[in-house]
Design a protein around this motif. Structure first.
Motif, PDB file in Angstrom:
ATOM      1  N   HIS A 270      -3.090 -11.338   6.023  1.00  0.00           N
ATOM      2  CA  HIS A 270      -4.349 -11.997   6.372  1.00  0.00           C
ATOM      3  C   HIS A 270      -5.563 -11.448   5.623  1.00  0.00           C
ATOM      4  O   HIS A 270      -6.677 -11.917   5.832  1.00  0.00           O
ATOM      5  CB  HIS A 270      -4.598 -11.907   7.886  1.00  0.00           C
ATOM      6  CG  HIS A 270      -4.630 -10.507   8.415  1.00  0.00           C
ATOM      7  ND1 HIS A 270      -3.516  -9.877   8.953  1.00  0.00           N
ATOM      8  CD2 HIS A 270      -5.642  -9.598   8.502  1.00  0.00           C
ATOM      9  CE1 HIS A 270      -3.840  -8.663   9.351  1.00  0.00           C
ATOM     10  NE2 HIS A 270      -5.125  -8.469   9.077  1.00  0.00           N
ATOM     11  N   GLU A 271      -5.358 -10.470   4.748  1.00  0.00           N
ATOM     12  CA  GLU A 271      -6.476  -9.950   3.949  1.00  0.00           C
ATOM     13  C   GLU A 271      -5.951  -9.480   2.593  1.00  0.00           C
ATOM     14  O   GLU A 271      -5.314  -8.419   2.500  1.00  0.00           O
ATOM     15  CB  GLU A 271      -7.171  -8.792   4.675  1.00  0.00           C
ATOM     16  CG  GLU A 271      -8.381  -8.238   3.921  1.00  0.00           C
ATOM     17  CD  GLU A 271      -9.000  -7.032   4.612  1.00  0.00           C
ATOM     18  OE1 GLU A 271      -9.810  -6.337   3.956  1.00  0.00           O
ATOM     19  OE2 GLU A 271      -8.689  -6.770   5.795  1.00  0.00           O
ATOM     20  N   GLN A 272      -6.199 -10.226   1.548  1.00  0.00           N
ATOM     21  CA  GLN A 272      -5.735  -9.836   0.227  1.00  0.00           C
ATOM     22  C   GLN A 272      -6.459  -8.577  -0.234  1.00  0.00           C
ATOM     23  O   GLN A 272      -7.653  -8.407  -0.007  1.00  0.00           O
ATOM     24  CB  GLN A 272      -5.972 -10.970  -0.768  1.00  0.00           C
ATOM     25  CG  GLN A 272      -5.095 -12.196  -0.516  1.00  0.00           C
ATOM     26  CD  GLN A 272      -5.056 -13.144  -1.699  1.00  0.00           C
ATOM     27  OE1 GLN A 272      -4.864 -12.718  -2.838  1.00  0.00           O
ATOM     28  NE2 GLN A 272      -5.234 -14.428  -1.442  1.00  0.00           N
TER      29      GLN A 272
ATOM     30  N   GLY B 194     -14.172 -10.416  15.424  1.00  0.00           N
ATOM     31  CA  GLY B 194     -13.178 -10.998  16.315  1.00  0.00           C
ATOM     32  C   GLY B 194     -11.831 -10.306  16.315  1.00  0.00           C
ATOM     33  O   GLY B 194     -10.949 -10.691  17.093  1.00  0.00           O
ATOM     34  N   ASP B 195     -11.637  -9.302  15.473  1.00  0.00           N
ATOM     35  CA  ASP B 195     -10.353  -8.594  15.430  1.00  0.00           C
ATOM     36  C   ASP B 195     -10.333  -7.557  16.547  1.00  0.00           C
ATOM     37  O   ASP B 195     -10.926  -6.490  16.446  1.00  0.00           O
ATOM     38  CB  ASP B 195     -10.158  -7.927  14.074  1.00  0.00           C
ATOM     39  CG  ASP B 195      -8.742  -7.388  13.893  1.00  0.00           C
ATOM     40  OD1 ASP B 195      -8.031  -7.220  14.904  1.00  0.00           O
ATOM     41  OD2 ASP B 195      -8.349  -7.107  12.735  1.00  0.00           O
TER      42      ASP B 195
ATOM     43  N   THR C 149       3.762 -11.357  11.417  1.00  0.00           N
ATOM     44  CA  THR C 149       2.325 -11.222  11.228  1.00  0.00           C
ATOM     45  C   THR C 149       1.942  -9.750  11.283  1.00  0.00           C
ATOM     46  O   THR C 149       2.706  -8.912  11.769  1.00  0.00           O
ATOM     47  CB  THR C 149       1.547 -12.019  12.288  1.00  0.00           C
ATOM     48  OG1 THR C 149       1.860 -11.521  13.594  1.00  0.00           O
ATOM     49  CG2 THR C 149       1.874 -13.500  12.208  1.00  0.00           C
ATOM     50  N   LEU C 150       0.739  -9.453  10.797  1.00  0.00           N
ATOM     51  CA  LEU C 150       0.324  -8.058  10.645  1.00  0.00           C
ATOM     52  C   LEU C 150      -0.827  -7.691  11.577  1.00  0.00           C
ATOM     53  O   LEU C 150      -1.519  -6.694  11.359  1.00  0.00           O
ATOM     54  CB  LEU C 150      -0.058  -7.796   9.190  1.00  0.00           C
ATOM     55  CG  LEU C 150       1.000  -8.220   8.166  1.00  0.00           C
ATOM     56  CD1 LEU C 150       0.544  -7.861   6.754  1.00  0.00           C
ATOM     57  CD2 LEU C 150       2.358  -7.602   8.463  1.00  0.00           C
ATOM     58  N   GLY C 151      -1.025  -8.483  12.621  1.00  0.00           N
ATOM     59  CA  GLY C 151      -2.053  -8.212  13.616  1.00  0.00           C
ATOM     60  C   GLY C 151      -1.857  -9.118  14.810  1.00  0.00           C
ATOM     61  O   GLY C 151      -1.373 -10.252  14.680  1.00  0.00           O
TER      62      GLY C 151
ATOM     63  N   TYR D  31      -0.075 -15.727   2.057  1.00  0.00           N
ATOM     64  CA  TYR D  31      -1.454 -15.253   2.195  1.00  0.00           C
ATOM     65  C   TYR D  31      -2.284 -16.273   2.960  1.00  0.00           C
ATOM     66  O   TYR D  31      -2.216 -17.478   2.696  1.00  0.00           O
ATOM     67  CB  TYR D  31      -2.072 -15.018   0.814  1.00  0.00           C
ATOM     68  CG  TYR D  31      -1.463 -13.853   0.071  1.00  0.00           C
ATOM     69  CD1 TYR D  31      -1.903 -12.554   0.312  1.00  0.00           C
ATOM     70  CD2 TYR D  31      -0.446 -14.050  -0.856  1.00  0.00           C
ATOM     71  CE1 TYR D  31      -1.346 -11.475  -0.354  1.00  0.00           C
ATOM     72  CE2 TYR D  31       0.126 -12.977  -1.524  1.00  0.00           C
ATOM     73  CZ  TYR D  31      -0.331 -11.690  -1.270  1.00  0.00           C
ATOM     74  OH  TYR D  31       0.236 -10.631  -1.938  1.00  0.00           O
ATOM     75  N   VAL D  32      -3.066 -15.771   3.911  1.00  0.00           N
ATOM     76  CA  VAL D  32      -3.961 -16.633   4.684  1.00  0.00           C
ATOM     77  C   VAL D  32      -5.342 -15.985   4.726  1.00  0.00           C
ATOM     78  O   VAL D  32      -5.494 -14.791   4.440  1.00  0.00           O
ATOM     79  CB  VAL D  32      -3.441 -16.849   6.127  1.00  0.00           C
ATOM     80  CG1 VAL D  32      -2.092 -17.543   6.126  1.00  0.00           C
ATOM     81  CG2 VAL D  32      -3.367 -15.515   6.885  1.00  0.00           C
ATOM     82  N   ASN D  33      -6.331 -16.774   5.090  1.00  0.00           N
ATOM     83  CA  ASN D  33      -7.698 -16.275   5.229  1.00  0.00           C
ATOM     84  C   ASN D  33      -7.919 -15.811   6.660  1.00  0.00           C
ATOM     85  O   ASN D  33      -8.194 -16.608   7.557  1.00  0.00           O
ATOM     86  CB  ASN D  33      -8.695 -17.373   4.857  1.00  0.00           C
ATOM     87  CG  ASN D  33     -10.138 -16.914   5.011  1.00  0.00           C
ATOM     88  OD1 ASN D  33     -10.404 -15.735   5.252  1.00  0.00           O
ATOM     89  ND2 ASN D  33     -11.075 -17.842   4.879  1.00  0.00           N
ATOM     90  N   GLY D  34      -7.782 -14.506   6.877  1.00  0.00           N
ATOM     91  CA  GLY D  34      -7.857 -13.971   8.226  1.00  0.00           C
ATOM     92  C   GLY D  34      -9.208 -14.139   8.893  1.00  0.00           C
ATOM     93  O   GLY D  34      -9.323 -14.006  10.117  1.00  0.00           O
ATOM     94  N   ALA D  35     -10.238 -14.426   8.122  1.00  0.00           N
ATOM     95  CA  ALA D  35     -11.569 -14.629   8.696  1.00  0.00           C
ATOM     96  C   ALA D  35     -11.755 -16.037   9.242  1.00  0.00           C
ATOM     97  O   ALA D  35     -12.786 -16.345   9.840  1.00  0.00           O
ATOM     98  CB  ALA D  35     -12.638 -14.338   7.636  1.00  0.00           C
ATOM     99  N   ASP D  36     -10.770 -16.904   9.039  1.00  0.00           N
ATOM    100  CA  ASP D  36     -10.852 -18.304   9.470  1.00  0.00           C
ATOM    101  C   ASP D  36      -9.563 -18.642  10.216  1.00  0.00           C
ATOM    102  O   ASP D  36      -8.583 -19.081   9.618  1.00  0.00           O
ATOM    103  CB  ASP D  36     -11.042 -19.206   8.248  1.00  0.00           C
ATOM    104  CG  ASP D  36     -11.214 -20.677   8.608  1.00  0.00           C
ATOM    105  OD1 ASP D  36     -11.009 -21.041   9.770  1.00  0.00           O
ATOM    106  OD2 ASP D  36     -11.548 -21.463   7.692  1.00  0.00           O
TER     107      ASP D  36
END
Length: 339
Positions: free
Chosen positions: A185-187, A66-67, A239-241, A211-216
């Motif tokens: 969004h991705e550690q 989805g990116d 944000t980074l995306g 930090y967030v879970n970029g896959a969710d």
């Protein structure tokens, strides 16, 4: 942007390298042996169709499902492949272990070249070594600027994330921001960490990392919303995306916050958001160019022995700011999915 003269000089060199690569692409075709055939090859190359033997190139990235950023990288790679008579094999996985397995698959298929991202370079080190042992040239793109030479890659195409972050911090100073949250969004992704570290280095206000879970994405939204409710003094979410920026706009609304949103990276929806004012500004690292140059460089190396950047310096594709002052010029390219 208010960057040091050293940073400016680092950005000027890649422009020369890119121009040189374009010139070498034409020269590479015209220098092939065979008299009349060489002339025909040069003519075909100038028309956008290389008259060279069919190659197979693998492009392996750390794209998450989805990116949309990677759709633009892939479009650039496909354009270069079509021009250069290349069969392009694209594969991706955000897991470094699986990405390494995908590179191994490319090695097993005996491809003519590999273009790879190094978001988590340590996990890729062994398999990159195996590609080199197999005589397969490898170039890097997007992530891994600090590691590509140490890992023996031929070339690198992308953005210096630390420089981009520092420029971002300077830009925030000019907007009057005082309290920033930088959302990773991705550690473990070194490039993302470098961006936030760069922002902290030059931004004169307070910077906090979230930090967030970029896959969710629903989780991303709720985590940013909670942070904005908890700390009403936050005036800018970084944000980074692009997808995360658009989600952060929703979080700002849900939290009843007055914070602005600014971001790294573009897509066509993000460009519209800059136009309508819901995103303050964005940094464009030109992902289409990264994909294009990475694939084209392997063709140049195979057919003419060329190295972009001389095999010593990276070819930088960013950073460039997109805001209200120039977004309309970018929009027509974004609509095609190339910016």
């Amino acid at each position: 942007m208010d960057c040091s003269s050293h940073s400016r000089s680092r950005r000027l060199a890649p422009v020369v390298a890119v121009a040189a690569a374009a010139a070498l692409a034409l020269a590479g075709c015209s220098s092939s042996s065979g008299g009349k055939k060489a002339e025909e090859g040069a003519a075909n190359a100038s028309a956008g169709k290389a008259d060279t033997p069919r190659m197979t190139i693998a492009l392996v990235t750390h794209q998450s499902p989805g990116d949309t950023f990677w759709d633009t990288v892939r479009k650039g790679a496909q354009a270069a492949a079509a021009k250069d008579n290349i069969k392009l094999l694209y594969s991706a996985d955000p897991s470094a272990g699986i990405q390494a397995n995908l590179v191994q698959n490319a090695i097993d298929q005996k491809v003519d070249g590999i273009a790879v991202t190094l978001a988590k370079p340590d996990a890729m080190r062994s398999v990159i070594g195996k590609a080199e042992q197999a005589g397969i040239p490898v170039v890097g793109l997007n992530s891994g600027l600090s590691d590509w030479k140490k890992m023996g890659l031929l070339e690198f195409f992308g953005q210096d994330e630390s420089v981009a972050g520092e420029a971002f911090g300077d830009k925030l100073n000019s907007t009057g921001a005082k309290n920033v949250v930088c959302v990773i969004h991705e550690q473990g992704n070194v490039g993302l960490t470098q961006r936030c570290d760069g922002v902290k280095k030059t931004f004169k206000g307070t910077t906090e990392t979230l930090y967030v879970n970029g896959a969710d994405m629903p989780s991303v939204k709720s985590t940013i919303t909670a942070k904005l409710k908890q700390n009403r003094s936050v005036d800018t979410v970084v944000t980074l995306g692009a997808p995360f920026a658009l989600t952060a706009v929703q979080s700002v609304g849900d939290a009843g916050s007055k914070a602005e949103v600014a971001t790294f990276d573009l897509n066509k929806d993000l460009v519209k958001a800059v136009q309508n004012g819901s995103i303050e500004f964005a940094v464009d690292q030109q992902p289409y160019l990264q994909g294009y140059l990475a694939v084209d460089s392997l063709w140049l190396y195979k057919n003419n022995g060329n190295y972009s950047g001389g095999g010593v310096q990276p070819v930088l594709t960013g950073p460039a700011f997109v805001d209200k002052s120039n977004v309309d010029r970018v929009a027509r390219f974004a609509a095609k999915g190339t910016r």
